[in-house]
Design a protein around this motif. Structure first.
Motif, PDB file in Angstrom:
ATOM      1  N   SER A 109       6.989   4.332   3.516  1.00 20.00           N
ATOM      2  CA  SER A 109       5.741   4.861   3.776  1.00 20.00           C
ATOM      3  C   SER A 109       4.638   4.456   3.217  1.00 20.00           C
ATOM      4  O   SER A 109       5.051   4.516   2.067  1.00 20.00           O
ATOM      5  N   ALA A 110       3.803   3.952   3.640  1.00 16.34           N
ATOM      6  CA  ALA A 110       2.333   3.626   2.419  1.00 16.34           C
ATOM      7  C   ALA A 110       0.894   4.520   3.522  1.00 16.34           C
ATOM      8  O   ALA A 110       1.019   4.114   4.655  1.00 16.34           O
ATOM      9  N   ARG A 111       0.162   5.060   2.952  1.00 16.99           N
ATOM     10  CA  ARG A 111      -1.129   4.999   2.834  1.00 16.99           C
ATOM     11  C   ARG A 111      -2.196   5.389   2.457  1.00 16.99           C
ATOM     12  O   ARG A 111      -1.961   5.274   0.679  1.00 16.99           O
ATOM     13  N   PRO A 112      -3.826   4.811   2.688  1.00 17.65           N
ATOM     14  CA  PRO A 112      -4.890   5.208   1.424  1.00 17.65           C
ATOM     15  C   PRO A 112      -5.070   5.556   0.848  1.00 17.65           C
ATOM     16  O   PRO A 112      -4.914   7.269   1.593  1.00 17.65           O
ATOM     17  N   ILE A 113      -4.951   5.975   0.100  1.00 15.55           N
ATOM     18  CA  ILE A 113      -5.395   6.806  -0.854  1.00 15.55           C
ATOM     19  C   ILE A 113      -6.806   6.526  -2.395  1.00 15.55           C
ATOM     20  O   ILE A 113      -6.991   5.775  -1.358  1.00 15.55           O
ATOM     21  N   SER A 114      -7.767   7.442  -2.232  1.00 16.68           N
ATOM     22  CA  SER A 114      -8.506   7.102  -3.279  1.00 16.68           C
ATOM     23  C   SER A 114      -8.513   6.305  -4.247  1.00 16.68           C
ATOM     24  O   SER A 114      -7.318   6.448  -4.548  1.00 16.68           O
ATOM     25  N   LEU A 115      -9.442   6.416  -4.942  1.00 22.74           N
ATOM     26  CA  LEU A 115      -9.721   5.400  -6.330  1.00 22.74           C
ATOM     27  C   LEU A 115      -9.053   5.978  -7.549  1.00 22.74           C
ATOM     28  O   LEU A 115      -8.494   5.540  -7.988  1.00 22.74           O
ATOM     29  N   GLU A 116      -9.477   6.903  -7.595  1.00 18.89           N
ATOM     30  CA  GLU A 116      -8.837   8.305  -8.563  1.00 18.89           C
ATOM     31  C   GLU A 116      -7.712   8.351  -8.022  1.00 18.89           C
ATOM     32  O   GLU A 116      -6.982   8.708  -9.030  1.00 18.89           O
ATOM     33  N   GLU A 117      -6.542   8.749  -6.833  1.00 21.95           N
ATOM     34  CA  GLU A 117      -5.536   9.344  -6.736  1.00 21.95           C
ATOM     35  C   GLU A 117      -4.987   7.595  -7.472  1.00 21.95           C
ATOM     36  O   GLU A 117      -3.533   8.580  -7.992  1.00 21.95           O
ATOM     37  N   TYR A 118      -4.955   6.828  -6.821  1.00 27.70           N
ATOM     38  CA  TYR A 118      -4.436   5.566  -8.250  1.00 27.70           C
ATOM     39  C   TYR A 118      -4.575   5.570  -9.143  1.00 27.70           C
ATOM     40  O   TYR A 118      -3.116   5.478  -9.743  1.00 27.70           O
ATOM     41  N   ARG A 119      -5.611   6.478 -10.314  1.00 24.40           N
ATOM     42  CA  ARG A 119      -5.862   6.214 -10.874  1.00 24.40           C
ATOM     43  C   ARG A 119      -5.057   7.443 -11.821  1.00 24.40           C
ATOM     44  O   ARG A 119      -4.053   6.771 -12.967  1.00 24.40           O
ATOM     45  N   ALA A 120      -5.166   8.322 -11.103  1.00 25.73           N
ATOM     46  CA  ALA A 120      -3.681   9.551 -12.123  1.00 25.73           C
ATOM     47  C   ALA A 120      -1.846   9.275 -11.253  1.00 25.73           C
ATOM     48  O   ALA A 120      -1.314   9.289 -12.180  1.00 25.73           O
ATOM     49  N   ALA A 121      -2.036   8.084 -10.332  1.00 22.08           N
ATOM     50  CA  ALA A 121      -0.981   8.217 -10.020  1.00 22.08           C
ATOM     51  C   ALA A 121      -0.276   7.139 -11.110  1.00 22.08           C
ATOM     52  O   ALA A 121       0.631   7.065 -11.963  1.00 22.08           O
TER      53      ALA A 121
ATOM     54  N   GLY B 199     -16.527  -3.370  -7.913  1.00 25.65           N
ATOM     55  CA  GLY B 199     -16.715  -3.479  -6.517  1.00 25.65           C
ATOM     56  C   GLY B 199     -15.840  -2.564  -5.998  1.00 25.65           C
ATOM     57  O   GLY B 199     -15.605  -1.827  -5.816  1.00 25.65           O
ATOM     58  N   ASP B 200     -15.563  -3.351  -4.225  1.00 21.87           N
ATOM     59  CA  ASP B 200     -15.080  -2.678  -3.155  1.00 21.87           C
ATOM     60  C   ASP B 200     -13.445  -2.712  -3.047  1.00 21.87           C
ATOM     61  O   ASP B 200     -13.274  -3.744  -4.305  1.00 21.87           O
ATOM     62  N   SER B 201     -12.879  -1.280  -3.723  1.00 22.99           N
ATOM     63  CA  SER B 201     -11.858  -1.303  -4.068  1.00 22.99           C
ATOM     64  C   SER B 201     -10.723  -0.783  -2.765  1.00 22.99           C
ATOM     65  O   SER B 201     -10.875  -0.438  -1.407  1.00 22.99           O
ATOM     66  N   TRP B 202      -9.579  -1.519  -2.722  1.00 26.17           N
ATOM     67  CA  TRP B 202      -8.088  -0.800  -1.191  1.00 26.17           C
ATOM     68  C   TRP B 202      -7.014  -0.564  -2.647  1.00 26.17           C
ATOM     69  O   TRP B 202      -6.992  -1.254  -3.137  1.00 26.17           O
ATOM     70  N   ASN B 203      -6.471   1.364  -1.909  1.00 28.06           N
ATOM     71  CA  ASN B 203      -5.493   1.831  -2.777  1.00 28.06           C
ATOM     72  C   ASN B 203      -4.519   2.215  -1.672  1.00 28.06           C
ATOM     73  O   ASN B 203      -5.491   2.926  -1.157  1.00 28.06           O
ATOM     74  N   TRP B 204      -3.368   2.159  -2.166  1.00 30.34           N
ATOM     75  CA  TRP B 204      -2.098   3.054  -1.273  1.00 30.34           C
ATOM     76  C   TRP B 204      -1.237   3.033  -1.917  1.00 30.34           C
ATOM     77  O   TRP B 204      -0.717   2.976  -2.944  1.00 30.34           O
ATOM     78  N   GLY B 205      -0.585   4.753  -1.255  1.00 31.59           N
ATOM     79  CA  GLY B 205      -0.203   5.723  -1.642  1.00 31.59           C
ATOM     80  C   GLY B 205       1.462   4.741  -1.615  1.00 31.59           C
ATOM     81  O   GLY B 205       1.573   4.114  -0.136  1.00 31.59           O
ATOM     82  N   VAL B 206       2.630   4.111  -2.168  1.00 32.70           N
ATOM     83  CA  VAL B 206       3.714   4.142  -1.496  1.00 32.70           C
ATOM     84  C   VAL B 206       5.077   5.589  -1.671  1.00 32.70           C
ATOM     85  O   VAL B 206       4.923   5.976  -2.309  1.00 32.70           O
ATOM     86  N   TYR B 207       5.408   5.658  -0.316  1.00 32.58           N
ATOM     87  CA  TYR B 207       5.856   6.928  -0.511  1.00 32.58           C
ATOM     88  C   TYR B 207       6.843   6.853  -0.094  1.00 32.58           C
ATOM     89  O   TYR B 207       7.538   6.112   0.758  1.00 32.58           O
ATOM     90  N   HIS B 208       8.525   7.552  -0.770  1.00 31.24           N
ATOM     91  CA  HIS B 208       9.830   7.254  -0.127  1.00 31.24           C
ATOM     92  C   HIS B 208      10.074   9.521   0.251  1.00 31.24           C
ATOM     93  O   HIS B 208      10.252  10.548  -0.543  1.00 31.24           O
ATOM     94  N   GLY B 209       9.524   9.581   2.093  1.00 32.08           N
ATOM     95  CA  GLY B 209       9.324  10.898   2.021  1.00 32.08           C
ATOM     96  C   GLY B 209       8.407  11.304   1.874  1.00 32.08           C
ATOM     97  O   GLY B 209       7.196  10.810   1.952  1.00 32.08           O
ATOM     98  N   ALA B 210       8.177  12.876   1.448  1.00 37.73           N
ATOM     99  CA  ALA B 210       6.220  13.295   0.808  1.00 37.73           C
ATOM    100  C   ALA B 210       6.886  12.325  -1.380  1.00 37.73           C
ATOM    101  O   ALA B 210       5.746  12.649  -1.330  1.00 37.73           O
ATOM    102  N   GLU B 211       7.871  12.118  -1.576  1.00 42.05           N
ATOM    103  CA  GLU B 211       7.182  11.817  -2.943  1.00 42.05           C
ATOM    104  C   GLU B 211       6.237  10.567  -3.140  1.00 42.05           C
ATOM    105  O   GLU B 211       6.878   9.566  -2.233  1.00 42.05           O
ATOM    106  N   LEU B 212       5.448  10.340  -3.772  1.00 46.26           N
ATOM    107  CA  LEU B 212       5.115   8.772  -4.175  1.00 46.26           C
ATOM    108  C   LEU B 212       5.792   8.610  -5.458  1.00 46.26           C
ATOM    109  O   LEU B 212       6.084   8.891  -6.439  1.00 46.26           O
ATOM    110  N   ILE B 213       6.164   7.622  -4.680  1.00 42.40           N
ATOM    111  CA  ILE B 213       7.219   6.093  -5.525  1.00 42.40           C
ATOM    112  C   ILE B 213       6.303   4.874  -6.056  1.00 42.40           C
ATOM    113  O   ILE B 213       7.122   4.000  -7.035  1.00 42.40           O
TER     114      ILE B 213
END
Length: 370
Positions: free
Chosen positions: A11-23, A51-65
């Motif tokens: 699955s994928a869901r939006p995450i913040s820019l800070e979460e993306y950078r941490a990942a 500028g404006d950004s769009w960030n998604w986390g991709v998950y396998h189950g609950a794990e960010l992969i």
């Protein structure tokens, strides 16, 4: 945006820019550690705002992969800057299933163009992009290696203009008006006559679906080509007029005809390029026989024949926006090697290596591997 179900437990869901950078900080060595990137000294100037950004986390189950990050380049362009998946989750179609959702979000945000860059030999990413409607726009060398620049037009007219620029189509209608060039649409394809297979055609190889591939003498191929050329091509090439051509290359030339129900459905011709490479000069299918997977099925037969003649490399050129041919070539192991302008337009140069050491060398040159 709600969570996106990508199938197979992904699955994928939006995450913040800070979460993306941490990942990125936590996982990028595992994802990109095998690539080759020039190590600059630490920067002395601050980075410009993205500028404006769009960030998604991709998950396998609950794990960010993995993740995807994109940002606005200007008022009409969004740049797909970074996608990563852990190695153990690559090759499962996750990126191909995520891509349409990303493009739908960019379309909904009002963008006209979507751009991205990828290592020129990274077919695992380039092929899904081309299948989604992106076109190659160039190759450039940068700190990461050699990159293929891809662009998707969310404006149908601009997409047609890209075909005009590559020479794949003549300018016509609204695309011609917006380019500021005369409307010079070429006449449509001539009706294809039902041409029986010539008598000197070999028995051939079964390609499935009622199609066969037959070796023929070069003179026979040229006679068929002369009769059917107007029924196979509608590209916008330079007309050399009555200028007397120089002698053709004197190296060997291999010719095939494609048949269906005893009639000629297309052809393929290849010749020596140099002592190591053969060149796939010309392949065509008459319109009624396109879209049936014939080209994909004939490729391995022709490649094996050329390899059997002693060639380690196979070269071909195609209009930059002709994804219908470029995608099967990349899936057969060809890689982008360059872009050239000739009488046919702007052409992508592709190369297939039968030598695994040379293929690995190409990956190192592109920066895909170390």
């Amino acid at each position: 945006m709600t969570d996106l179900d990508l199938g197979g437990g992904y699955s994928a869901r939006p995450i913040s820019l800070e979460e993306y950078r941490a990942a990125c900080a936590r996982l990028e060595d595992r994802i990109f550690g095998g690539t080759s990137l020039y190590a600059f000294d630490p920067p002395v100037r601050p980075a410009p705002p993205i500028g404006d950004s769009w960030n998604w986390g991709v998950y396998h189950g609950a794990e960010l992969i993995g993740w995807h990050h994109a940002h606005a380049r200007d008022e009409r362009t969004v740049y797909m800057a970074d996608t990563g998946l852990l190695p153990e989750h690559q090759g499962r179609g996750v990126y191909s299933r995520l891509l349409p959702h990303l493009l739908a979000a960019f379309r909904a945000a009002g963008f006209t163009l979507v751009k991205s860059h990828h290592r020129a030999t990274n077919n695992a990413v380039i092929i899904p992009k081309l299948r989604s409607g992106f076109h190659l726009q160039g190759l450039n060398a940068y700190e990461g290696g050699v990159n293929a620049a891809l662009t998707l037009s969310l404006d149908e007219t601009y997409g047609q203009a890209m075909h005009v620029r590559s020479g794949f189509r003549a300018p016509s209608g609204e695309a011609a008006r917006r380019l500021g060039v005369p409307d010079e649409a070429l006449p449509g394809l001539a009706d294809a006559p039902g041409l029986p297979l010539p008598a000197d055609t070999e028995g051939g190889v079964d390609l499935g679906g009622g199609y066969r591939l037959h070796r023929v003498p070069t003179a026979t191929y040229r006679e068929v080509y002369a009769q059917l050329e107007a029924s196979a091509y509608e590209t916008d090439s330079f007309d050399w007029g009555d200028r007397e051509p120089a002698p053709a290359p004197s190296g060997p030339l291999w010719s095939w005809l494609i048949s269906h129900a005893g009639l000629v459905a297309g052809w393929q011709a290849s010749r020596a390029w140099d002592t190591r490479a053969a060149y796939m000069v010309n392949t065509a299918l008459l319109p009624a026989h396109r879209g049936h997977g014939v080209y994909t099925r004939l490729l391995p037969v022709v490649l094996d024949a050329l390899h059997g003649e002693g060639y380690a490399l196979i070269r071909s050129h195609h209009h930059l926006t002709n994804n219908a041919v470029i995608v099967p070539k990349l899936r057969a192991g060809f890689r982008f090697q360059g872009v050239q302008i000739d009488e046919h337009g702007v052409m992508a140069v592709l190369l297939r290596s039968f030598d695994p050491a040379y293929a690995a060398y190409m990956d190192r040159r592109s920066g895909l591997t170390r």
